[in-house]
Design an enzyme around this catalytic site. Sequence first.
Site, PDB file in Angstrom:
ATOM      1  N   ALA A 235      -0.168  17.074  -7.753  1.00  0.00           N
ATOM      2  CA  ALA A 235      -1.610  17.262  -7.956  1.00  0.00           C
ATOM      3  C   ALA A 235      -2.094  16.391  -9.109  1.00  0.00           C
ATOM      4  CB  ALA A 235      -1.911  18.728  -8.233  1.00  0.00           C
ATOM      5  N   HIS A 236      -3.419  16.364  -9.287  1.00  0.00           N
ATOM      6  CA  HIS A 236      -4.029  15.624 -10.388  1.00  0.00           C
ATOM      7  C   HIS A 236      -4.623  16.633 -11.362  1.00  0.00           C
ATOM      8  CE1 HIS A 236      -6.528  12.818 -12.625  1.00  0.00           C
ATOM      9  NE2 HIS A 236      -5.950  11.819 -11.981  1.00  0.00           N
TER      10      HIS A 236
END
Length: 404
Positions: A235-236
């Site tokens: 994820a970011h």
Amino acid sequence: MIHPMDQLPAPLPLEGLTVVAVEQAVAAPFATRQLADLGARVIKVERVDGGDFARGYDTAARGLASHFVWCNRGKESVALDLKDPRGLDVVRRLVADADVFVQNLAQGAAARLGLDAATLCAAHPRLIAVDISGYGASGPYADKRAYDMLVQCEAGLVSVTGTPGQPVKAGIPAADIAAAMYAFSGVLAALVRRGTTGRGGPVEVSMLEALAEWMGHPLHHTLHGGDAPARTGLAHAVIAPYDAYATADGGRVLLSVQNDREWRRLAEKVLGRPELGTDPAYATNAARVARRERTDALVAKALGMMSTDEALSRLDGAGIACARLRDLRALAEHPQLAARERWREVDSPVGPLRALLPPITLPGGAEARMGAVPALGEHTEAVLRAVGMTDDEIAALCRDGVAA
């Protein structure tokens, strides 16, 4: 009318240059392999008792070490004992006629042999001499042993890689590769300078400083914005949705929504929920990040009902950046690499091995020289003869274990 000679491929940019390398492991060998690919003659000096220790890392490449095969094609291998004055004299003769010298011995070892950049450049003003080290020639860490994983930790890479509960090192030797590429570009810059000034000079690269430069985004985020970016797996930390999502056939698809226009397209064309595009709970990236679990659940539910191919087709059709999560065997069969004809075969002591062309595509039809992976000491006799040694002298060196 085009003359037949005009159709010949252009020469490689480093043809005619000679590089002597006293190197081991990854950082220096990967740097000099780039030079060999571009046409330079690279003479690799190895230990007589087993050679570059990377030869023994594994036997995965049909009996050869995968690291060694990757980093050492296109070189000539000369096996010498540099602790013997006769072996060291051979290296000095080679350096006298070389354009570039590269070494990544343990800190202080090159200086004890008189093979450090400062000493060599003082004796040979046109020579470009490269010292690659873990932490640099000065400072409190100068004499500290440096391996890739350790430098990844010192440079903070491990602190931003992994999941919230588990930091992990990169799956490739990132510190070695970073140092190699700065050594490579440093040599090219020094060659340009020599072309205008006539003088070479020393080039110093440390693994820590190279990888610290690659840490620029999280470093500047921390220095100027506050907290370090969180570890978020795939994820970011500050964008949603931005992650990998399972599909109905067991695959995983990654997607990245970079702005709110893309979110509206994703909601309408992929999720089948156009109302989510304007719902205040999801309409902005800030809202989606605040509700990351709910946002990811919406995306996961929709993609989980599609095959991998269907999901990618829908995402591409909506103009959403996406990718397939591939393993290494899938990378080896990647359709883009095949379509662009990036695979070649290189010779080796165990026969032809498949290898990728380097990513620098040259104009004029010149293709990187994908030379053979050398056996230990394969070129020793020829190189010794080229520096003026007689058959009797060569036989004596081999008999005494100074050359192999």
